[in-house]
Motif scaffolding. Structure first.
Motif, short mmCIF file in Angstrom:
data_model
loop_
_atom_site.label_atom_id
_atom_site.label_comp_id
_atom_site.label_asym_id
_atom_site.label_seq_id
_atom_site.Cartn_x
_atom_site.Cartn_y
_atom_site.Cartn_z
N GLN A 68 0.83 -1.21 0.00
CA GLN A 68 0.00 0.00 0.00
C GLN A 68 0.86 1.26 0.00
O GLN A 68 0.55 2.23 -0.69
CB GLN A 68 -0.94 -0.01 1.20
CG GLN A 68 -2.02 -1.07 1.13
CD GLN A 68 -2.86 -1.12 2.38
OE1 GLN A 68 -2.46 -0.64 3.45
NE2 GLN A 68 -4.05 -1.71 2.27
N LEU A 69 1.94 1.25 0.76
CA LEU A 69 2.84 2.40 0.77
C LEU A 69 3.47 2.63 -0.59
O LEU A 69 3.58 3.77 -1.08
CB LEU A 69 3.92 2.21 1.84
CG LEU A 69 3.44 2.22 3.30
CD1 LEU A 69 4.61 1.95 4.23
CD2 LEU A 69 2.76 3.54 3.64
N VAL A 70 3.88 1.53 -1.21
CA VAL A 70 4.47 1.64 -2.55
C VAL A 70 3.44 2.15 -3.56
O VAL A 70 3.74 2.98 -4.42
CB VAL A 70 5.06 0.28 -2.98
CG1 VAL A 70 5.51 0.33 -4.45
CG2 VAL A 70 6.23 -0.10 -2.09
N ALA A 71 2.21 1.65 -3.46
CA ALA A 71 1.16 2.08 -4.39
C ALA A 71 0.85 3.57 -4.21
O ALA A 71 0.66 4.30 -5.20
CB ALA A 71 -0.10 1.25 -4.16
N GLN A 72 0.83 4.04 -2.96
CA GLN A 72 0.58 5.46 -2.72
C GLN A 72 1.73 6.32 -3.25
O GLN A 72 1.51 7.40 -3.82
CB GLN A 72 0.39 5.70 -1.23
CG GLN A 72 -0.91 5.14 -0.68
CD GLN A 72 -1.03 5.36 0.81
OE1 GLN A 72 -0.11 5.85 1.46
NE2 GLN A 72 -2.19 4.98 1.36
N ALA A 73 2.96 5.85 -3.09
CA ALA A 73 4.11 6.59 -3.62
C ALA A 73 4.06 6.67 -5.14
O ALA A 73 4.36 7.71 -5.74
CB ALA A 73 5.41 5.92 -3.16
N ARG A 74 3.66 5.58 -5.75
CA ARG A 74 3.56 5.59 -7.21
C ARG A 74 2.44 6.54 -7.67
O ARG A 74 2.58 7.24 -8.67
CB ARG A 74 3.29 4.17 -7.71
CG ARG A 74 3.23 4.09 -9.24
CD ARG A 74 3.12 2.66 -9.71
NE ARG A 74 3.10 2.60 -11.16
CZ ARG A 74 4.18 2.64 -11.93
NH1 ARG A 74 5.38 2.74 -11.37
NH2 ARG A 74 4.08 2.58 -13.24
N GLU A 75 1.34 6.53 -6.94
CA GLU A 75 0.24 7.44 -7.30
C GLU A 75 0.67 8.90 -7.19
O GLU A 75 0.33 9.72 -8.05
CB GLU A 75 -0.96 7.18 -6.39
CG GLU A 75 -2.16 8.05 -6.71
CD GLU A 75 -3.34 7.78 -5.79
OE1 GLU A 75 -4.37 8.46 -5.94
OE2 GLU A 75 -3.21 6.89 -4.91
N ARG A 76 1.44 9.22 -6.15
CA ARG A 76 1.93 10.59 -6.01
C ARG A 76 2.87 10.96 -7.14
O ARG A 76 2.83 12.06 -7.69
CB ARG A 76 2.62 10.75 -4.66
CG ARG A 76 1.66 10.71 -3.48
CD ARG A 76 2.37 11.14 -2.20
NE ARG A 76 3.43 10.20 -1.81
CZ ARG A 76 3.25 9.18 -0.99
NH1 ARG A 76 2.04 8.94 -0.47
NH2 ARG A 76 4.25 8.39 -0.66
N TRP A 77 3.73 10.02 -7.51
CA TRP A 77 4.66 10.28 -8.62
C TRP A 77 3.89 10.51 -9.92
O TRP A 77 4.23 11.40 -10.70
CB TRP A 77 5.61 9.10 -8.75
CG TRP A 77 6.50 9.20 -9.96
CD1 TRP A 77 7.63 9.96 -10.09
CD2 TRP A 77 6.33 8.51 -11.20
NE1 TRP A 77 8.17 9.80 -11.34
CE2 TRP A 77 7.39 8.91 -12.04
CE3 TRP A 77 5.39 7.60 -11.67
CZ2 TRP A 77 7.53 8.43 -13.34
CZ3 TRP A 77 5.53 7.12 -12.97
CH2 TRP A 77 6.59 7.53 -13.79
N GLN A 78 2.87 9.68 -10.15
CA GLN A 78 2.06 9.86 -11.36
C GLN A 78 1.35 11.21 -11.36
O GLN A 78 1.22 11.85 -12.42
CB GLN A 78 1.05 8.72 -11.47
CG GLN A 78 1.67 7.37 -11.79
CD GLN A 78 0.65 6.25 -11.80
OE1 GLN A 78 -0.47 6.40 -11.28
NE2 GLN A 78 1.02 5.10 -12.38
N ASN A 79 0.88 11.66 -10.21
CA ASN A 79 0.24 12.97 -10.13
C ASN A 79 1.23 14.09 -10.46
O ASN A 79 0.89 15.06 -11.15
CB ASN A 79 -0.33 13.20 -8.73
CG ASN A 79 -1.56 12.35 -8.47
OD1 ASN A 79 -2.23 11.89 -9.39
ND2 ASN A 79 -1.85 12.11 -7.20
N THR A 80 2.46 13.93 -9.98
CA THR A 80 3.47 14.95 -10.27
C THR A 80 3.80 14.99 -11.76
O THR A 80 3.85 16.07 -12.37
CB THR A 80 4.76 14.67 -9.47
OG1 THR A 80 4.45 14.69 -8.07
CG2 THR A 80 5.82 15.71 -9.76
N VAL A 81 3.99 13.84 -12.34
CA VAL A 81 4.28 13.79 -13.78
C VAL A 81 3.09 14.34 -14.58
O VAL A 81 3.25 15.08 -15.55
CB VAL A 81 4.62 12.35 -14.22
CG1 VAL A 81 4.78 12.27 -15.73
CG2 VAL A 81 5.91 11.89 -13.53
N GLY A 82 1.88 13.96 -14.18
CA GLY A 82 0.69 14.47 -14.88
C GLY A 82 0.56 15.98 -14.76
O GLY A 82 0.18 16.66 -15.71
#
Length: 253
Positions: A130-144
């Protein structure tokens, strides 16, 4: 008696002589006598001049009124050009780019929800996945967010050509205006063009600010998540457990 009679004849002849002399003059017709009065002639000429001057004044007044009506018609003439449609299309294109924002959109509820979950404090009960998934979601938001900012910038740059053409046309219409209304309308449309350019600039600033805010939020959340993962790693009983490791398998002959 003769003496007295001759005296009477002479007296009568003397009385008749003036009458005979005046008879031709009395026989002349009255309309044949022309009398010239300089004073009366001067008055007539003066009256005629005054009447002519009044007529000239009336003509001048009518000309002035006609000129005034022509000027009023020019001042009330509407500008035969409108840039409103092109400006509205430019604004709509920029709004569409903003509405296509990925991840966290420009919505207060979405932002509050995201910072309560994805960008909040790292959960102590969440799993590593879950922590990894949340980190990936934040990274995707930044790139987006960065991609959205570049898309808005590209859209605003694309509006420059349209704005340039509209500005040139409006300046030409303003310089060629025939009345106050046309000049005012051309000025209003130039102000509308300036407002549209300010709207594009506001969109670029907002998109860049969103991308920067997402990047900053990601770094803050990553730091918080790193502290949680370090705590878990250093907690006794749940951290690293030593064990035997086999590097090579036993082989039998």
């Amino acid at each position: 008696m003769k003496r007295y009679r001759s005296r009477a004849v002479r007296l009568a002849a003397a009385l008749l002589l003036p009458s005979v002399a005046l008879a031709p003059m009395l026989a002349t017709p009255a309309h044949a006598i022309i009398v010239y009065d300089p004073t009366n002639y001067a008055q007539n000429v003066l009256q005629a001049a005054r009447a002519l001057q009044q007529i000239n004044n009336q003509i001048t007044s009518l000309q002035n009124q006609a000129t005034m009506l022509i000027n009023q018609a020019r001042n009330l003439a509407s500008l035969p050009y409108s840039s409103l449609q092109q400006l509205q299309q430019s604004v709509q294109r920029t709004q569409q780019l903003l509405s296509q924002a990925q991840g966290i959109a420009y919505n207060l509820q979405n932002i509050d929800q995201a910072f309560r979950t994805t960008y909040g404090n790292a959960s102590m009960t969440a799993s590593e996945q879950q922590l990894v998934a949340q980190a990936r979601e934040r990274w995707q938001n930044t790139v987006g967010g960065l991609q959205d900012a570049m898309r808005v910038q590209a859209g605003v740059v694309g509006n420059i050509d349209t704005n340039r053409a509209q500005m040139s046309a409006l300046v030409g219409q303003s310089q060629g205006a025939t009345g106050a209304l046309q000049a005012t309308q051309a000025g209003n449309q130039l102000l509308a063009l300036q407002a549209q350019q300010l709207a594009d600039l506001t969109a670029v600033v907002a998109a860049n600010g969103r991308a920067q805010a997402l990047a900053d939020a990601e770094r803050s959340s990553a730091a918080e998540q790193g502290r949680e993962q370090r705590r878990r790693f250093l907690t006794p009983g749940s951290g690293y457990q030593p064990g035997n490791a086999r590097m090579f398998q036993n082989s039998s002959n």
